[in-house]
Design an enzyme around this catalytic site. Sequence first.
Site, PDB file in Angstrom:
ATOM      1  N   ASP A 186       0.077  -4.755  -8.752  1.00 17.37           N
ATOM      2  CA  ASP A 186       0.886  -3.905  -9.622  1.00 17.37           C
ATOM      3  C   ASP A 186       1.283  -4.731 -10.841  1.00 17.37           C
ATOM      4  O   ASP A 186       1.989  -5.734 -10.714  1.00 17.37           O
ATOM      5  CB  ASP A 186       2.118  -3.415  -8.850  1.00 17.37           C
ATOM      6  CG  ASP A 186       2.897  -2.366  -9.633  1.00 17.37           C
ATOM      7  OD1 ASP A 186       2.862  -2.402 -10.885  1.00 17.37           O
ATOM      8  OD2 ASP A 186       3.554  -1.521  -8.987  1.00 17.37           O
ATOM      9  N   PHE A 216       8.987  -3.399  -5.836  1.00 19.80           N
ATOM     10  CA  PHE A 216       9.585  -2.162  -6.354  1.00 19.80           C
ATOM     11  C   PHE A 216       9.556  -1.088  -5.253  1.00 19.80           C
ATOM     12  O   PHE A 216       8.605  -1.022  -4.476  1.00 19.80           O
ATOM     13  CB  PHE A 216       8.763  -1.726  -7.567  1.00 19.80           C
ATOM     14  CG  PHE A 216       9.362  -0.613  -8.361  1.00 19.80           C
ATOM     15  CD1 PHE A 216      10.331  -0.869  -9.321  1.00 19.80           C
ATOM     16  CD2 PHE A 216       8.968   0.703  -8.154  1.00 19.80           C
ATOM     17  CE1 PHE A 216      10.880   0.166 -10.070  1.00 19.80           C
ATOM     18  CE2 PHE A 216       9.519   1.740  -8.891  1.00 19.80           C
ATOM     19  CZ  PHE A 216      10.475   1.476  -9.851  1.00 19.80           C
TER      20      PHE A 216
HETATM   21  C1  LIG Z   1       8.381   0.495 -13.151  1.00 21.07           C
HETATM   22  C2  LIG Z   1       7.604   0.264 -11.925  1.00 21.07           C
HETATM   23  C3  LIG Z   1       7.035   1.334 -11.209  1.00 21.07           C
HETATM   24  C4  LIG Z   1       7.317   2.758 -11.666  1.00 21.07           C
HETATM   25  O1  LIG Z   1       6.474   3.712 -11.162  1.00 21.07           O
HETATM   26  P1  LIG Z   1       6.496   5.197 -11.758  1.00 21.07           P
HETATM   27  O2  LIG Z   1       5.586   5.939 -10.902  1.00 21.07           O
HETATM   28  O3  LIG Z   1       6.080   5.092 -13.186  1.00 21.07           O
HETATM   29  O4  LIG Z   1       7.905   5.694 -11.708  1.00 21.07           O
HETATM   30  C5  LIG Z   1       6.265   1.052 -10.092  1.00 21.07           C
HETATM   31  N1  LIG Z   1       6.067  -0.234  -9.680  1.00 21.07           N
HETATM   32  C6  LIG Z   1       6.608  -1.279 -10.342  1.00 21.07           C
HETATM   33  C7  LIG Z   1       6.372  -2.674  -9.868  1.00 21.07           C
HETATM   34  C8  LIG Z   1       7.399  -1.056 -11.471  1.00 21.07           C
HETATM   35  O5  LIG Z   1       7.947  -2.088 -12.123  1.00 21.07           O
END
Ligand SMILES: *Cc1c(COP(=O)(O)O)cnc(C)c1O
Length: 410
Positions: free
Chosen positions: A208, A131
């Site tokens: 994550d 991400f």
């Molecule tokens: C959805 C997602 C995020 C989102 O991060 P925010 O700080 O809540 O916007 C981060 N990492 C992964 C892998 C995600 O799927």
Amino acid sequence: MTRTALLDRAAELDAADPLAAHRKLFLDAADDSVRAYLDGNSLGRPLAATVDTLTSFVQDQWGGRLIRGWDEGWLSLPQEIGDQLGRVALGAAQGQCVVADSTSVLLYKLARAAVAARPGRTEIVVDRDNFPSDRFIVEGIARERGLTVRWLDVAYDGGATPDDVSAVVGAQTALVLLSHVAYRSGFIADVPAITRIAHDAGALVLWDLSHSVGSVPAELDAWDVDFATGCSYKYLNGGPGAPAWAYVAERHLPTLDQPILGWLGSADPFRMGSAYEPANGIRRLVSGTPPIMGMLPVQDMLSVVDGVGLDAVRAKSEVLTAFAVDAVDTLLAPHGVVLASPRDAARRGGHITIDHPAFATMVPELWKEGVIPDYRNPNGIRLGLSPLSTSFEETALAVEAIAARLGAEV
Ligand SMILES: *Cc1c(COP(=O)(O)O)cnc(C)c1O
């Protein structure tokens, strides 16, 4: 498979689904404008119970208790919900999880703490398909600390494997940051194997779990994970912008050195002291005032998941994604649609991605007709199948709507 056969099969699977009744726990769109909601992996539907939870919080707690509420329970809520989350969804014993910040901010705090715990090591490993926040934050920390990013290239329909990680870790590696379930392909990483490989090289791991928590079981303690974080507005139905959560293994808590030193992470916040001294335990990861209202819906969802059991949630999820893959194979593959997710259900999370050059322009049209998947650059539609709120019928309707737009005989 014809249109009728697909819908018949969906009806049979809905009838046989032991969790079907749980769909009624979620609110539907008030105006019938949604025929198929397949974006629960991006923003989960609200639980109906959450309307009462929030209303009564505003009236009785905020309105009634006012500032006294902090002492009467609000201040300990981030750790209480953290413990509940640890028990219900993460395989984490008490005292290691807290709700705070956003996932992006917690990624920064935990990754900085990890590299601080490995002085002299110069590399952070991350995959190119992770991400954006995960990649950007690693690049930012590398710049800030004079470190090097070691990029992993991963398969288009997969993710980082133990072999990929073995090939790049070594005496220079400080941290390996990967996703448990890949946000695009849905690939489930082998967390215990990769964690062991990183540890054997003397490195730490940060996982994550944004796309797994609440749909794919985790065993963070048993897997010997160092740090983890994830969203609570996806499969935990916390609502738009709900705060994220973090896990820090107990062995790292006494020395955790995170970079955002706020008063609520200090040992005695109300002393308003002149120098920062970290709190004991997981609270030292906290920086500022917790967003209480944003975390109450998460508590509602955790009670539901606790009642059902995460293994049962996962079992439905596997059947649901297998049905979606079947429907894609029979109705969409003949029109050139390609599955960009693992075929093996055991290696696949709660969503699948399918690719076709027509999808970039098709998704807005699908939304207009009440079929709501999401779009991922450059050609991908993600079908997010939130196990407790998504029916087989919705899944069939969505695949059928895509097939109709590709000009299929359905
Ligand atoms: C959805 C997602 C995020 C989102 O991060 P925010 O700080 O809540 O916007 C981060 N990492 C992964 C892998 C995600 O799927």
